[in-house]
Scaffold this motif. Structure first.
Motif, PDB file in Angstrom:
ATOM      1  N   VAL A 182       0.853  -1.194   0.000  1.00 47.33           N
ATOM      2  CA  VAL A 182       0.000   0.000   0.000  1.00 47.33           C
ATOM      3  C   VAL A 182       0.885   1.238   0.000  1.00 47.33           C
ATOM      4  N   ALA A 183       0.628   2.141  -0.935  1.00 41.84           N
ATOM      5  CA  ALA A 183       1.335   3.417  -0.992  1.00 41.84           C
ATOM      6  C   ALA A 183       0.322   4.542  -0.843  1.00 41.84           C
ATOM      7  N   ILE A 184       0.715   5.589  -0.136  1.00 39.77           N
ATOM      8  CA  ILE A 184      -0.148   6.749   0.060  1.00 39.77           C
ATOM      9  C   ILE A 184       0.374   7.903  -0.785  1.00 39.77           C
ATOM     10  N   VAL A 185      -0.539   8.547  -1.503  1.00 44.14           N
ATOM     11  CA  VAL A 185      -0.202   9.761  -2.249  1.00 44.14           C
ATOM     12  C   VAL A 185      -1.209  10.829  -1.838  1.00 44.14           C
ATOM     13  N   GLY A 186      -0.725  11.938  -1.300  1.00 42.25           N
ATOM     14  CA  GLY A 186      -1.609  13.006  -0.858  1.00 42.25           C
ATOM     15  C   GLY A 186      -1.121  14.352  -1.332  1.00 42.25           C
ATOM     16  N   GLY A 187      -1.796  15.396  -0.852  1.00 47.41           N
ATOM     17  CA  GLY A 187      -1.364  16.749  -1.173  1.00 47.41           C
ATOM     18  C   GLY A 187      -2.501  17.652  -1.599  1.00 47.41           C
ATOM     19  N   LEU A 188      -2.365  18.926  -1.259  1.00 50.65           N
ATOM     20  CA  LEU A 188      -3.370  19.921  -1.622  1.00 50.65           C
ATOM     21  C   LEU A 188      -3.394  20.225  -3.113  1.00 50.65           C
ATOM     22  N   HIS A 189      -2.304  19.937  -3.824  1.00 50.25           N
ATOM     23  CA  HIS A 189      -2.250  20.192  -5.265  1.00 50.25           C
ATOM     24  C   HIS A 189      -2.918  19.032  -6.001  1.00 50.25           C
ATOM     25  N   ALA A 190      -4.210  19.147  -6.213  1.00 48.70           N
ATOM     26  CA  ALA A 190      -5.003  18.032  -6.730  1.00 48.70           C
ATOM     27  C   ALA A 190      -4.534  17.546  -8.097  1.00 48.70           C
ATOM     28  N   ASP A 191      -4.218  18.463  -8.997  1.00 50.07           N
ATOM     29  CA  ASP A 191      -3.795  18.043 -10.340  1.00 50.07           C
ATOM     30  C   ASP A 191      -2.476  17.275 -10.278  1.00 50.07           C
TER      31      ASP A 191
ATOM     32  N   VAL B 124      -3.495   4.611  -2.042  1.00 41.12           N
ATOM     33  CA  VAL B 124      -4.490   5.406  -1.335  1.00 41.12           C
ATOM     34  C   VAL B 124      -4.274   6.858  -1.734  1.00 41.12           C
ATOM     35  N   GLU B 125      -5.176   7.376  -2.552  1.00 42.99           N
ATOM     36  CA  GLU B 125      -5.096   8.773  -2.972  1.00 42.99           C
ATOM     37  C   GLU B 125      -5.916   9.605  -1.996  1.00 42.99           C
ATOM     38  N   LEU B 126      -5.239  10.329  -1.140  1.00 44.36           N
ATOM     39  CA  LEU B 126      -5.928  11.091  -0.104  1.00 44.36           C
ATOM     40  C   LEU B 126      -6.539  12.366  -0.671  1.00 44.36           C
ATOM     41  N   TRP B 127      -7.691  12.701  -0.125  1.00 48.17           N
ATOM     42  CA  TRP B 127      -8.335  13.962  -0.473  1.00 48.17           C
ATOM     43  C   TRP B 127      -7.477  15.127   0.005  1.00 48.17           C
ATOM     44  N   GLU B 128      -7.703  16.304  -0.547  1.00 39.22           N
ATOM     45  CA  GLU B 128      -6.806  17.447  -0.434  1.00 39.22           C
ATOM     46  C   GLU B 128      -6.164  17.666   0.946  1.00 39.22           C
ATOM     47  N   SER B 129      -6.976  17.842   1.987  1.00 41.11           N
ATOM     48  CA  SER B 129      -6.408  18.290   3.264  1.00 41.11           C
ATOM     49  C   SER B 129      -6.211  17.179   4.285  1.00 41.11           C
ATOM     50  N   VAL B 130      -6.433  15.925   3.891  1.00 41.48           N
ATOM     51  CA  VAL B 130      -6.284  14.819   4.838  1.00 41.48           C
ATOM     52  C   VAL B 130      -4.809  14.662   5.216  1.00 41.48           C
ATOM     53  N   GLU B 131      -4.556  14.505   6.516  1.00 42.60           N
ATOM     54  CA  GLU B 131      -3.185  14.397   7.020  1.00 42.60           C
ATOM     55  C   GLU B 131      -2.568  13.046   6.660  1.00 42.60           C
TER      56      GLU B 131
ATOM     57  N   LEU C   7       2.468  -1.137   4.324  1.00 39.02           N
ATOM     58  CA  LEU C   7       2.707   0.241   3.902  1.00 39.02           C
ATOM     59  C   LEU C   7       4.136   0.368   3.389  1.00 39.02           C
ATOM     60  N   THR C   8       4.276   0.697   2.118  1.00 40.98           N
ATOM     61  CA  THR C   8       5.609   0.709   1.495  1.00 40.98           C
ATOM     62  C   THR C   8       6.113   2.110   1.146  1.00 40.98           C
ATOM     63  N   GLY C   9       5.248   3.106   1.173  1.00 38.92           N
ATOM     64  CA  GLY C   9       5.709   4.439   0.821  1.00 38.92           C
ATOM     65  C   GLY C   9       4.645   5.492   1.031  1.00 38.92           C
ATOM     66  N   VAL C  10       5.090   6.719   1.297  1.00 36.27           N
ATOM     67  CA  VAL C  10       4.193   7.867   1.469  1.00 36.27           C
ATOM     68  C   VAL C  10       4.763   9.026   0.666  1.00 36.27           C
ATOM     69  N   ALA C  11       3.931   9.605  -0.183  1.00 35.10           N
ATOM     70  CA  ALA C  11       4.382  10.712  -1.035  1.00 35.10           C
ATOM     71  C   ALA C  11       3.402  11.868  -0.980  1.00 35.10           C
ATOM     72  N   THR C  12       3.927  13.073  -1.107  1.00 37.79           N
ATOM     73  CA  THR C  12       3.110  14.255  -1.354  1.00 37.79           C
ATOM     74  C   THR C  12       3.410  14.720  -2.768  1.00 37.79           C
ATOM     75  N   ALA C  13       2.349  14.936  -3.533  1.00 38.95           N
ATOM     76  CA  ALA C  13       2.503  15.415  -4.904  1.00 38.95           C
ATOM     77  C   ALA C  13       2.442  16.938  -4.901  1.00 38.95           C
ATOM     78  N   VAL C  14       3.394  17.567  -5.582  1.00 40.50           N
ATOM     79  CA  VAL C  14       3.553  19.017  -5.519  1.00 40.50           C
ATOM     80  C   VAL C  14       3.751  19.598  -6.909  1.00 40.50           C
ATOM     81  N   ASP C  15       3.041  20.688  -7.180  1.00 40.27           N
ATOM     82  CA  ASP C  15       3.357  21.525  -8.324  1.00 40.27           C
ATOM     83  C   ASP C  15       4.213  22.663  -7.789  1.00 40.27           C
TER      84      ASP C  15
END
Length: 388
Positions: A10-19, A99-106, A123-131
């Motif tokens: 399971v990998a988590i990808v989150g972040g306020l930058h939705a695109d 797991v694609e987290l919604w914008e403001s989820v911690e 759980l193998t990785g956690v990333a924040t996607a950023v523009d």
């Protein structure tokens, strides 16, 4: 890609930058056959439910709803996420769940939930996607999440700036995805700001083919939590590049409570992001955390300094905390110290150092010793000990 028998990575990808987040998730789905993405849309919470979708590279595999828990959309996500991941794990045929987290989820909260479940989830990785072109406007945004439609619960009092800052600082992977259709593109200063604020993360560009490997490298939840704790946080290092500076300010003397309190507004607005730990003369045993972004400042007690604890209690302190304390150890004060970092484009380093230094005890005040310090005004009492 090899998968341990009976386990679902399971990998988590989150972040306020939705695109940027969607671009990262789509790359993973295209790259890993048999991968699926789980997403909970909290924007529909006004309809008394959170909308769940599961998809792969070809499109939707199913949709559903999770009812709100205590009027809290984020609580509904917590309640629904693990059962849905377990269903995907036991259903077989999936090589990776994103797991694609919604914008403001911690990210930290959701990583802890998944890690606590254990097998068959891994759980193998956690990333924040950023523009990177959006770095400055998001860090500078002092709006409440509720005002921009991103609050995850009725009691959510976070701001855009501090939420984005924590999203940058928790993960071990930063997925950089620039919007090529946007008129404003990232410059060297934006990238320098991103690099200085994420010293513990690996940056990978979406589209370069390195994202999946980075997210499968493994993730230590306890180590990640330690990097966030004020007593041993992994803070930015001294830097100056492309007009972006990080000032690391260290001192041994305590702050005068009145002078620091009067300077709070100027200090909280002095940089796009500032963090650290500090001590006040009238509270010599209390480790205080400093956390500011978007002009909003949070000052909190983070428990006692190690020097204020009996020797017998040291065995119960995490190793990371003891190592951090040893690096700041003072023959008289122990681990009590001022260790604060300020990162921003156009940082007024000299003015900031002068302001911070002016808030310390003077030679005369310092000579009065701890007994004299306790007689100083307690300017932070209302902030740190609010009457309920």
């Amino acid at each position: 890609m090899s998968v341990t028998e009976g386990r679902l990575p399971v990998a988590i990808v989150g972040g306020l930058h939705a695109d940027a987040r969607r671009a990262a998730v789509e790359e993973i789905l295209r790259t890993v056959p048999g991968s699926v993405a789980l997403h909970h849309d909290l924007s529909a919470a006004t309809d008394r439910a959170v909308r769940r979708t599961v998809r792969d590279a070809s499109g939707s595999l199913g949709e559903g709803e999770a009812p709100l828990v205590n009027d809290c959309a984020c609580c509904a996500l917590r309640e629904d996420m693990v059962p849905e991941l377990l269903r995907l794990a036991t259903g077989g045929g999936h090589r990776l769940a994103v797991v694609e987290l919604w914008e403001s989820v911690e990210l930290q909260a959701m990583a802890a939930v998944i890690a606590a479940e254990g097998a068959p989830l891994e759980l193998t990785g956690v990333a924040t996607a950023v523009d990177p072109a959006l770095m400055v406007p998001y860090l500078a945004n002092g709006d409440d999440l509720a005002d921009v439609g991103f609050a995850a619960a009725p009691t959510d009092q976070r701001t855009v700036g501090d939420t984005f800052a924590r999203q940058l600082e928790y993960p071990t992977v930063i997925a950089v995805a620039e919007d090529e259709t946007c008129e404003e593109s990232a410059d060297d200063g934006d990238l320098a700001l991103l690099t200085q604020l994420t010293p513990g993360a690996r940056q990978v560009r979406v589209g370069d083919g390195a994202l999946v490997a980075a997210l499968l490298a493994g993730f230590d939840v306890e180590a990640a939590a330690a990097r966030q704790h004020p007593a041993c946080a992994l803070l930015p290092q001294e830097s100056e590049e492309h007009g972006v500076s990080t000032l690391v300010w260290r001192r041994d003397r305590p702050f005068h409570p009145d002078r620091l309190y009067e300077a709070l507004e100027d200090l909280s607005c002095a940089a796009a992001r500032s963090r650290g730990r500090f001590w006040l003369a009238d509270r010599p045993d209390t480790l205080l955390s400093w956390d500011a972004a978007g002009g909003a400042l949070c000052v909190e007690s983070a428990g006692p300094w190690l020097a204020a604890l009996p020797d017998a209690a040291w065995d119960m302190v995490p190793a990371e905390r003891r190592v951090a304390a040893s690096m700041d150890w003072h023959p008289e004060h122990g681990d009590r110290c001022q260790h604060m970092t300020f990162t921003s484009p156009g940082l007024d380093r000299e003015g900031l150092v002068a302001l911070l230094d002016s808030c310390l005890l003077t030679d005369v005040e310092y000579a009065a010793g701890p007994d004299g310090w306790k007689k100083l005004s307690h300017a932070f009492d209302e902030l740190l000990d609010p009457v309920s």
